[in-house]
Design an enzyme around this catalytic site. Structure first.
Site, short mmCIF file in Angstrom:
data_model
loop_
_atom_site.label_atom_id
_atom_site.label_comp_id
_atom_site.label_asym_id
_atom_site.label_seq_id
_atom_site.Cartn_x
_atom_site.Cartn_y
_atom_site.Cartn_z
N GLU A 1 -4.83 2.26 -4.29
CA GLU A 1 -3.38 2.33 -4.17
C GLU A 1 -2.78 1.04 -3.62
O GLU A 1 -1.63 1.01 -3.18
CB GLU A 1 -2.99 3.51 -3.27
CG GLU A 1 -3.33 3.35 -1.81
CD GLU A 1 -4.74 3.80 -1.46
OE1 GLU A 1 -5.00 4.08 -0.28
OE2 GLU A 1 -5.60 3.87 -2.36
N ASP B 1 0.84 -1.20 0.00
CA ASP B 1 0.00 0.00 0.00
C ASP B 1 0.88 1.25 0.00
O ASP B 1 1.89 1.30 0.71
CB ASP B 1 -0.90 -0.01 1.24
CG ASP B 1 -1.84 1.18 1.28
OD1 ASP B 1 -2.89 1.13 0.62
OD2 ASP B 1 -1.52 2.16 1.99
N ILE B 2 0.52 2.25 -0.81
CA ILE B 2 1.24 3.53 -0.79
C ILE B 2 0.77 4.33 0.42
O ILE B 2 -0.43 4.56 0.59
CB ILE B 2 0.98 4.33 -2.08
CG1 ILE B 2 1.53 3.56 -3.30
CG2 ILE B 2 1.62 5.70 -2.00
CD1 ILE B 2 1.28 4.26 -4.62
#
Length: 223
Positions: free
Chosen positions: A131, A88-89
């Site tokens: 994301e 995950d960003i």
């Protein structure tokens, strides 16, 4: 016409008629063949596009899951370890809010490129949603999965968004590894890597961690 001066364009000899008919047949056959080839190419292109995420051009979630079920069964039968990485960003919404959605899109594309460059042809990756990205490492123990996870993590820190060269971002990587058993499912592996990612977010984000770092006691109790 080459053999007889009496033959002209408007003569009705057998040879000339046969030649015209043959040429007409070849014209239809070649035209149909060309259309068939173009149809097959268009069909292949359509299938390829259907399996890719429209933005990052890596496999989408549906394609990943279709392939991953087969991988899972092979690992279960062969009793070999496999690893799932949930990525995950960090603070992705902040990137969109501060620098615009085009900057956010670029961040997704850059991370997708890193994933493709960090895994083997026998591994799988996809954009899972938003994301979030998912990676399945073929025949990989948690030690080697950690190496891959840290490689992705370090490479992501080097990314600079072209729309704002000073802007970089970090990622969080949750890892679950194991040898699938009769009681396991692919969804269970994905869920455990997702749980790991959730705990990373709770503890501050920006790191790579194994499932057992947060749930070792629970896992042992389950065994």
């Amino acid at each position: 016409a080459l053999f007889s001066a009496d033959i002209s364009l408007f003569s009705q000899s057998f040879a000339q008629s046969a030649t015209f008919i043959t040429l007409i047949l070849l014209l239809f056959i070649s035209g149909a063949g060309f259309l068939l080839i173009m149809y097959e190419k268009a069909d292949q292109k359509t299938k390829a596009l259907a399996s890719l995420d429209y933005l990052t051009h890596i496999p989408n979630r549906r394609f990943f899951m279709d392939k991953a079920y087969g991988y899972f069964e092979r690992h279960r039968i062969a009793e070999k370890p496999m690893s799932v990485l949930f990525i995950d960003i960090d603070f992705f919404k902040r990137i969109n809010d501060q620098f615009g959605h085009l900057a956010g899109d670029e961040a997704l594309k850059q991370l997708a490129k890193i994933l493709q460059e960090s895994i083997r042809p026998t591994d799988l990756c996809c954009r899972y949603g938003g994301e979030e990205f998912l990676v399945l490492l073929n025949e990989t123990s948690e030690e080697h999965a950690m190496i891959v996870g840290k490689r992705i993590y370090e490479n992501a820190k080097e990314i600079n968004i072209e729309r704002n060269p000073k802007q970089s971002f970090t990622i969080s990587v949750g890892i679950y590894s194991g040898i699938p058993t009769e009681n396991d499912t692919l969804e269970k592996f994905i869920d455990k890597s997702d749980q790991t990612l959730y705990r990373i977010k709770e503890s501050g984000r920006n790191r790579v961690a194994l499932f057992k770092e947060f749930f070792e006691e629970e896992e042992n109790d389950g065994k």
